[in-house]
Design a protein around this motif. Structure first.
Motif, PDB file in Angstrom:
ATOM      1  N   GLU A  81       4.045   2.425  -2.558  1.00 40.47           N
ATOM      2  CA  GLU A  81       2.661   2.736  -2.937  1.00 40.47           C
ATOM      3  C   GLU A  81       1.694   2.431  -1.790  1.00 40.47           C
ATOM      4  OE1 GLU A  81       2.119   0.679  -6.651  1.00 40.47           O
ATOM      5  OE2 GLU A  81       2.897   2.389  -7.803  1.00 40.47           O
ATOM      6  N   LYS A  82       1.957   1.336  -1.117  1.00 41.63           N
ATOM      7  CA  LYS A  82       1.102   0.952   0.016  1.00 41.63           C
ATOM      8  C   LYS A  82       1.182   2.011   1.122  1.00 41.63           C
ATOM      9  CE  LYS A  82      -0.842  -2.695   2.262  1.00 41.63           C
ATOM     10  NZ  LYS A  82      -1.784  -3.641   1.707  1.00 41.63           N
ATOM     11  N   ASP A 139      -0.683   5.193   0.384  1.00 43.94           N
ATOM     12  CA  ASP A 139      -2.126   5.076   0.617  1.00 43.94           C
ATOM     13  C   ASP A 139      -2.451   5.052   2.115  1.00 43.94           C
ATOM     14  OD1 ASP A 139      -2.426   4.999  -2.095  1.00 43.94           O
ATOM     15  OD2 ASP A 139      -2.958   2.869  -2.220  1.00 43.94           O
ATOM     16  N   VAL A 167      -7.055   4.884  -1.811  1.00 43.32           N
ATOM     17  CA  VAL A 167      -6.210   4.366  -2.884  1.00 43.32           C
ATOM     18  C   VAL A 167      -5.751   5.495  -3.809  1.00 43.32           C
ATOM     19  CG1 VAL A 167      -6.158   2.815  -4.888  1.00 43.32           C
ATOM     20  CG2 VAL A 167      -7.310   2.104  -2.768  1.00 43.32           C
ATOM     21  N   LYS A 168      -4.424   5.616  -3.951  1.00 40.18           N
ATOM     22  CA  LYS A 168      -3.780   6.563  -4.882  1.00 40.18           C
ATOM     23  C   LYS A 168      -4.119   8.035  -4.626  1.00 40.18           C
ATOM     24  CE  LYS A 168      -2.201   3.587  -8.427  1.00 40.18           C
ATOM     25  NZ  LYS A 168      -0.965   3.179  -7.764  1.00 40.18           N
ATOM     26  N   ASN A 190     -11.722   5.098  -3.139  1.00 44.05           N
ATOM     27  CA  ASN A 190     -11.842   3.734  -2.600  1.00 44.05           C
ATOM     28  C   ASN A 190     -10.837   3.541  -1.470  1.00 44.05           C
ATOM     29  OD1 ASN A 190     -12.763   1.128  -2.360  1.00 44.05           O
ATOM     30  ND2 ASN A 190     -11.332   0.320  -3.882  1.00 44.05           N
ATOM     31  N   GLU A 241      -8.936   0.221   0.442  1.00 45.69           N
ATOM     32  CA  GLU A 241      -8.777  -1.240   0.435  1.00 45.69           C
ATOM     33  C   GLU A 241      -8.284  -1.772   1.775  1.00 45.69           C
ATOM     34  OE1 GLU A 241      -6.196  -1.901  -2.890  1.00 45.69           O
ATOM     35  OE2 GLU A 241      -7.816  -1.706  -4.355  1.00 45.69           O
ATOM     36  N   ASP A 242      -7.455  -0.970   2.453  1.00 44.30           N
ATOM     37  CA  ASP A 242      -6.890  -1.398   3.737  1.00 44.30           C
ATOM     38  C   ASP A 242      -7.045  -0.296   4.781  1.00 44.30           C
ATOM     39  OD1 ASP A 242      -5.646  -4.012   3.125  1.00 44.30           O
ATOM     40  OD2 ASP A 242      -4.509  -2.811   1.673  1.00 44.30           O
TER      41      ASP A 242
END
Ligand SMILES: *Cc1c(COP(=O)(O)O)cnc(C)c1O
Length: 259
Positions: free
Chosen positions: A90-91, A94, A101-102, A117, A119-120
């Motif tokens: 999943e990571k 992304d 995200v997703k 969004n 996140e990383d």
């Protein structure tokens, strides 16, 4: 050797399945388990091979394949990461799409939205459909590629065995040989390379050790340096015939007899 390099900051061990062989894979995993480290396999050379009766990538922690232009199968550019750990997958899904995200899931479901969004830190590493379609057609030919590469590599293995050079102990029937490296002893590698080039045979060296690059200097790796001085990669690709390989072999014989 590997054990000596593990420090409190070590997070993973990254073995390279050089030329298609998996080396001491079992020992690497045992060591990693003992230190609670992840194993990220660089299997760029090893696509289509087997170890212990299983396809490379079938088990393990995180396995990376490359499908760049020179690999055993190619997408033009691209690669694949395999893992049974869904959080890793999943990571990666992304991160390959700018860290959104997703976003992969949404695209597959036909939903793309303006709101999203991150996140990383991510990258633009997702594969185009054009690259993927090339890869799918290549994949259909994998048995043909395997058979040809194995039979050419076997000719080298059999005919070079009795010469004063060092061969790798490849299990040709199980691996899908990506390159055919040999070690040329007694400082004769460069001369052999030049002799082959003068006879229209191109060879290469795989690879210059990282610690000799400015970015990674500061480590002492005498074995890697010795390897770098002795290794020579002989021609091995789909456009070669057994006759071509025999020609390379007789040139090597001729060189070793007179040097
Ligand atoms: C080609 C290759 C890579 C890099 O593959 P990319 O598709 O460029 O990321 C990594 N390791 C080895 C051993 C390779 O041969």
């Amino acid at each position: 050797m590997l054990k000596k390099r593990i420090t409190g900051r070590t997070k993973a061990i990254m073995p390279v399945h050089y030329a298609g062989g998996v080396g001491n894979r079992k020992e690497v995993f045992e060591l990693a388990r003992g230190y609670n480290l992840r194993v990220i396999e660089d299997a760029a050379h090893a696509f289509g091979g087997y170890h212990d009766g299983q396809r490379i990538g079938q088990d393990g922690d995180i396995i990376c394949f490359s499908f760049d232009g020179i690999k055993t199968i190619t997408c033009g550019e691209g690669g694949a990461v395999l893992s049974k750990d869904i959080t890793v997958i999943e990571k990666i899904r992304d991160l390959r799409l700018l860290g959104v995200v997703k976003d992969s899931d949404k695209r597959y479901a036909g939903q793309r939205s303006w709101d999203f969004n991150v996140e990383d830190q991510g990258w633009r590493y997702h594969m185009s459909n054009i690259n993927a379609s090339l890869g799918r057609s290549q994949l259909k030919k994998i048995d043909l590629f395997a058979q040809k590469r194995r039979s050419l590599a076997k000719v080298y293995m059999e005919e070079l065995r009795d010469l004063p050079i060092q061969l790798f102990d490849f299990d040709i029937d199980n691996i899908l040989p990506h390159i055919f490296p040999i070690l040329v002893l007694n400082q004769r590698r460069d001369a052999l390379k030049e002799f082959l080039a003068a006879n229209s045979v191109e060879t290469w060296m795989h690879y210059k050790p990282n610690h000799l690059l400015s970015r990674y200097k500061g480590t002492n790796c005498p074995n890697a340096e010795r390897f770098w001085g002795e290794e020579l990669t002989l021609p091995l690709h789909m456009a070669l015939s057994e006759n071509d390989i025999q020609k390379v072999i007789s040139l090597i014989r001729e060189f070793l007899k007179h040097s």
